[in-house]
Motif scaffolding. Structure first.
Motif, PDB file in Angstrom:
ATOM      1  N   SER A   1      81.319  44.674  -5.628  1.00  0.00           N
ATOM      2  CA  SER A   1      82.584  43.916  -6.545  1.00  0.00           C
ATOM      3  C   SER A   1      82.682  43.010  -4.513  1.00  0.00           C
ATOM      4  N   VAL A   2      82.326  43.627  -3.447  1.00  0.00           N
ATOM      5  CA  VAL A   2      81.899  42.886  -2.145  1.00  0.00           C
ATOM      6  C   VAL A   2      81.089  42.307  -2.033  1.00  0.00           C
ATOM      7  N   ASN A   3      79.805  42.969  -2.421  1.00  0.00           N
ATOM      8  CA  ASN A   3      78.798  41.929  -2.439  1.00  0.00           C
ATOM      9  C   ASN A   3      78.713  40.312  -3.346  1.00  0.00           C
ATOM     10  N   LYS A   4      79.604  40.113  -4.281  1.00  0.00           N
ATOM     11  CA  LYS A   4      79.763  39.049  -5.087  1.00  0.00           C
ATOM     12  C   LYS A   4      80.690  38.218  -3.819  1.00  0.00           C
ATOM     13  N   ARG A   5      81.228  38.745  -2.944  1.00  0.00           N
ATOM     14  CA  ARG A   5      81.279  37.656  -2.388  1.00  0.00           C
ATOM     15  C   ARG A   5      80.907  36.827  -0.343  1.00  0.00           C
ATOM     16  N   ARG A   6      79.898  37.947  -0.542  1.00  0.00           N
ATOM     17  CA  ARG A   6      78.620  37.798   0.653  1.00  0.00           C
ATOM     18  C   ARG A   6      77.652  37.364   0.555  1.00  0.00           C
ATOM     19  N   LYS A   7      77.590  36.749   1.497  1.00  0.00           N
ATOM     20  CA  LYS A   7      75.950  36.017   1.275  1.00  0.00           C
ATOM     21  C   LYS A   7      74.520  37.280   1.849  1.00  0.00           C
ATOM     22  N   ASP A   8      75.679  38.238   3.539  1.00  0.00           N
ATOM     23  CA  ASP A   8      74.980  38.767   4.092  1.00  0.00           C
ATOM     24  C   ASP A   8      75.117  40.050   3.047  1.00  0.00           C
ATOM     25  N   LYS A   9      74.585  40.929   1.822  1.00  0.00           N
ATOM     26  CA  LYS A   9      74.336  41.590   0.810  1.00  0.00           C
ATOM     27  C   LYS A   9      74.911  43.301   1.605  1.00  0.00           C
ATOM     28  N   LEU A  10      75.338  44.471   0.924  1.00  0.00           N
ATOM     29  CA  LEU A  10      75.276  45.565   1.656  1.00  0.00           C
ATOM     30  C   LEU A  10      75.330  46.340   0.397  1.00  0.00           C
ATOM     31  N   ASP A  11      74.068  47.228   1.140  1.00  0.00           N
ATOM     32  CA  ASP A  11      72.661  48.195   0.711  1.00  0.00           C
ATOM     33  C   ASP A  11      73.597  49.301   0.558  1.00  0.00           C
ATOM     34  N   LYS A  12      73.593  50.058  -0.770  1.00  0.00           N
ATOM     35  CA  LYS A  12      74.521  50.878  -1.259  1.00  0.00           C
ATOM     36  C   LYS A  12      73.968  52.060  -0.980  1.00  0.00           C
ATOM     37  N   SER A  13      72.770  52.193  -0.879  1.00  0.00           N
ATOM     38  CA  SER A  13      72.476  53.380  -0.020  1.00  0.00           C
ATOM     39  C   SER A  13      72.481  54.034   1.408  1.00  0.00           C
ATOM     40  N   HIS A  14      72.686  52.635   2.030  1.00  0.00           N
ATOM     41  CA  HIS A  14      72.992  52.605   3.612  1.00  0.00           C
ATOM     42  C   HIS A  14      74.719  53.155   3.557  1.00  0.00           C
ATOM     43  N   LEU A  15      74.841  52.333   2.855  1.00  0.00           N
ATOM     44  CA  LEU A  15      77.274  52.251   3.034  1.00  0.00           C
ATOM     45  C   LEU A  15      76.699  54.376   2.682  1.00  0.00           C
ATOM     46  N   SER A  16      75.953  54.897   2.050  1.00  0.00           N
ATOM     47  CA  SER A  16      76.198  56.378   1.517  1.00  0.00           C
ATOM     48  C   SER A  16      75.696  56.993   2.526  1.00  0.00           C
ATOM     49  N   LYS A  17      74.915  56.547   2.973  1.00  0.00           N
ATOM     50  CA  LYS A  17      74.379  57.284   4.589  1.00  0.00           C
ATOM     51  C   LYS A  17      76.028  57.243   4.972  1.00  0.00           C
ATOM     52  N   VAL A  18      76.048  56.308   5.086  1.00  0.00           N
ATOM     53  CA  VAL A  18      77.435  56.526   6.747  1.00  0.00           C
ATOM     54  C   VAL A  18      78.222  57.223   6.403  1.00  0.00           C
ATOM     55  N   GLY A  19      78.933  57.205   4.746  1.00  0.00           N
ATOM     56  CA  GLY A  19      79.428  58.174   4.417  1.00  0.00           C
ATOM     57  C   GLY A  19      79.236  59.397   4.166  1.00  0.00           C
ATOM     58  N   ARG A  20      78.018  59.821   4.522  1.00  0.00           N
ATOM     59  CA  ARG A  20      77.600  61.461   4.594  1.00  0.00           C
ATOM     60  C   ARG A  20      76.954  61.808   5.840  1.00  0.00           C
ATOM     61  N   GLY A  21      77.737  60.832   7.306  1.00  0.00           N
ATOM     62  CA  GLY A  21      77.230  61.408   8.345  1.00  0.00           C
ATOM     63  C   GLY A  21      75.523  61.135   8.930  1.00  0.00           C
ATOM     64  N   GLU A  22      75.149  60.667   8.361  1.00  0.00           N
ATOM     65  CA  GLU A  22      73.326  60.095   8.544  1.00  0.00           C
ATOM     66  C   GLU A  22      73.419  59.402   9.585  1.00  0.00           C
ATOM     67  N   ARG A  23      74.053  58.365   9.575  1.00  0.00           N
ATOM     68  CA  ARG A  23      74.456  57.137  10.045  1.00  0.00           C
ATOM     69  C   ARG A  23      75.461  56.550   9.935  1.00  0.00           C
ATOM     70  N   LYS A  24      75.352  55.622  11.681  1.00  0.00           N
ATOM     71  CA  LYS A  24      77.043  56.098  12.138  1.00  0.00           C
ATOM     72  C   LYS A  24      78.059  53.787  11.164  1.00  0.00           C
ATOM     73  N   HIS A  25      76.879  53.683  11.274  1.00  0.00           N
ATOM     74  CA  HIS A  25      77.479  52.035  10.554  1.00  0.00           C
ATOM     75  C   HIS A  25      76.403  51.733  10.658  1.00  0.00           C
ATOM     76  N   HIS A  26      77.086  50.566   9.231  1.00  0.00           N
ATOM     77  CA  HIS A  26      75.906  49.894   7.773  1.00  0.00           C
ATOM     78  C   HIS A  26      76.893  48.116   8.591  1.00  0.00           C
ATOM     79  N   LYS A  27      76.068  47.277   8.604  1.00  0.00           N
ATOM     80  CA  LYS A  27      76.222  46.177   9.268  1.00  0.00           C
ATOM     81  C   LYS A  27      77.522  45.996   9.887  1.00  0.00           C
ATOM     82  N   GLY A  28      78.270  47.019  10.696  1.00  0.00           N
ATOM     83  CA  GLY A  28      79.550  47.234  11.273  1.00  0.00           C
ATOM     84  C   GLY A  28      80.905  48.054   9.625  1.00  0.00           C
ATOM     85  N   TRP A  29      79.931  48.019   8.811  1.00  0.00           N
ATOM     86  CA  TRP A  29      81.063  48.519   8.071  1.00  0.00           C
ATOM     87  C   TRP A  29      81.013  49.967   8.211  1.00  0.00           C
TER      88      TRP A  29
END
Length: 83
Positions: free
Chosen positions: A48-76
């Motif tokens: 739903s967010v990617n429908k409104r953005r030019k700079d698309k979010l990556d599902k796997s990277h955002l998931s890694k942020v949620g699991r604590g493997e990354r600090k953020h993904h594009k600031g999210w």
């Protein structure tokens, strides 16, 4: 799945929820920290967010942020909400 989208909400923004009680609840903050999203379906939220953005979010990277493997993904940032 029920979608509640209110683009005029500035601090508490409700995102995508599912009816499955076993789903993990997520708290997502945008890069500017202006909006907070509460979701259970991370994949549908990214779609739903990617429908409104030019700079698309990556599902796997955002998931890694949620699991604590990354600090953020594009600031999210993503954190799991305790049940």
């Amino acid at each position: 799945m029920k979608k509640i989208l209110n683009p005029q909400a500035k601090s508490g923004y409700l995102g995508v929820y599912s009816k499955n009680k076993s789903d993990t609840n997520w708290v997502i903050k945008d890069p500017k920290k202006e909006r907070t999203f509460f979701v259970t379906n991370l994949s549908a939220f990214v779609d739903s967010v990617n429908k409104r953005r030019k700079d698309k979010l990556d599902k796997s990277h955002l998931s890694k942020v949620g699991r604590g493997e990354r600090k953020h993904h594009k600031g999210w940032t993503v954190t799991a909400l305790s049940n």
